[in-house]
Design a protein around this motif. Structure first.
Motif, PDB file in Angstrom:
ATOM      1  N   CYS A  93       2.001   2.099  -3.003  1.00 25.38           N
ATOM      2  CA  CYS A  93       1.342   1.880  -4.368  1.00 25.38           C
ATOM      3  C   CYS A  93      -0.026   3.925  -4.176  1.00 25.38           C
ATOM      4  CB  CYS A  93      -0.072   1.426  -4.209  1.00 25.38           C
ATOM      5  SG  CYS A  93       0.212  -0.764  -4.921  1.00 25.38           S
ATOM      6  N   LEU A  94       0.735   4.047  -3.197  1.00 24.92           N
ATOM      7  CA  LEU A  94      -0.134   5.000  -2.709  1.00 24.92           C
ATOM      8  C   LEU A  94       0.035   5.770  -3.386  1.00 24.92           C
ATOM      9  CD1 LEU A  94      -1.659   4.842   0.548  1.00 24.92           C
ATOM     10  CD2 LEU A  94      -2.845   5.022  -1.522  1.00 24.92           C
ATOM     11  N   GLU A 138       1.013  -1.201  -0.213  1.00 25.07           N
ATOM     12  CA  GLU A 138      -0.136   0.268   0.089  1.00 25.07           C
ATOM     13  C   GLU A 138       0.734   1.450   0.174  1.00 25.07           C
ATOM     14  OE1 GLU A 138      -3.927   2.414   2.346  1.00 25.07           O
ATOM     15  OE2 GLU A 138      -2.838   0.508   3.332  1.00 25.07           O
TER      16      GLU A 138
END
Length: 364
Positions: free
Chosen positions: A6-7, A3
């Motif tokens: 990816c953010l 995460e």
């Protein structure tokens, strides 16, 4: 798990795309610093521990390979992805990872294989010694367990090992300034004979004596013969060592024990019998005797059983000096030794060459 990166990476303009498994793509190099930036924000207590670790940035920034960080990784995170962070912070994080991370392994198909690198802040506090007093184990739960392998007295430094013991100092000492930015001054590295094991000593090309070793503890020290005074440069010895190591690495493991014995004989004609290349060859030989079809323990002659015993004892003697205490390799070698020793002592007792009490004492 993915995460944090990816953010950040999904905001990249232009959009990032990785079409090949190219480990030099800056996207891969950005993952660790982005994850650590997330830790810095969400787990400040962890970052507080990480922030105490060394990065050696002053030295790393002078290296040509740091240009990749400066020219590719920093622009990707800061400019393309618009991450509000100072480039110096990213550099520090990368420096910390390169100085302190450890290879992480995971069980895949019943075999532990490297899957990446991990940063363990508490473990990273341990300093290095080639003759260290602990060993570490990685757990399935992602923990690092450190155990003492020898008695550690109150006030004595607890040490780990950044570089394995199996290679001689002629090659392994060079890794410390290259990877960790220091020259090791442990007892092994300060001793030209490597604690009396002669793990890098070669035969003198002048008089054939197995006594040519560094004349001092300096890494670039010339090498001299203890018998006739003949000398070689460190570079000449290194080239010879690399050539012989290449020969070992490219020798067929499927070769017969007789062929392996001939290879060992060739190595011992130019190296000390306890040179690390000879010891690697002996380790393979002692495993072949008793493990292959046609060479199982119950198929070996008495001479071959005695040879396996001698190889095991020699290996244990040498590496007990380089890695003292309770070690995994020692358990495996003792297991290799147990079978042939039991068989030969049993034969001697049955044939009346050994009294029962002597059998028990020798077995012990």
């Amino acid at each position: 798990m993915h995460e944090p990166e990816c953010l950040v990476l999904r905001r990249a303009k232009p959009r990032v795309s990785v079409t090949e498994q190219d480990s030099f793509n800056p996207v891969y190099s950005s993952v660790a610093p982005i994850r650590m930036l997330s830790v810095m924000k969400n787990k400040p207590e962890v970052w507080e521990m990480v922030d105490k670790l060394m990065d050696h940035l002053e030295t790393r920034r002078k290296e040509p390979k740091w240009d990749f960080i400066r020219e590719n990784v920093l622009p990707l995170i800061v400019d393309q992805c618009g991450f509000d962070v100072k480039p110096e912070v990213i550099e520090r994080i990368i420096g910390i990872f390169r100085t302190n991370s450890v290879k992480w392994e995971k069980r895949l198909e019943d075999v532990y294989r490297p899957v990446g690198h991990a940063l363990c802040p508490l473990f990273s506090v341990l300093c290095h010694s080639c003759v260290n007093n602990t060993r570490y184990t990685q757990t399935e739960a992602g923990e690092m367990i450190v155990r003492a392998v020898v008695t550690i007295r109150a006030g004595e430094e607890v040490t780990t090992q950044y570089r394995g013991p199996n290679t001689g100092n002629i090659l392994r000492r060079l890794d410390f300034p290259t990877n960790w930015m220091f020259e090791c001054d442990c007892p092994r590295c300060l001793d030209p004979t490597e604690l009396g094991t002669h793990a890098s000593t070669i035969r003198c090309p002048g008089c054939d004596s197995p006594s040519m070793a560094p004349t001092s503890s300096d890494m670039e020290s010339p090498w001299g013969c203890g018998e006739c005074g003949h000398s070689l440069t460190m570079a000449e010895v290194k080239d010879l060592t690399l050539k012989l190591e290449f020969d070992l690495d490219n020798f067929s493991y499927a070769a017969s024990p007789a062929d392996w014995e001939l290879l060992l004989e060739r190595f011992e004609s130019v190296l000390h019998e306890n040179h690390y290349i000879c010891m690697k060859t002996k380790r393979i030989l002692l495993q072949i005797y008793g493990a292959r079809d046609g060479w199982r323990l119950n198929q070996l002659t008495r001479k071959q059983l005695d040879r396996k015993i001698a190889l095991c004892r020699n290996y244990i003697e040498i590496f007990s000096k380089l890695e003292p205490g309770f070690r995994v390799w020692k358990g495996r070698l003792l297991e290799e030794l147990l079978g042939p020793l039991t068989m030969t002592l049993g034969q001697d007792q049955e044939e009346g060459r050994l009294a029962k009490i002597d059998h028990l004492l020798k077995y012990k």
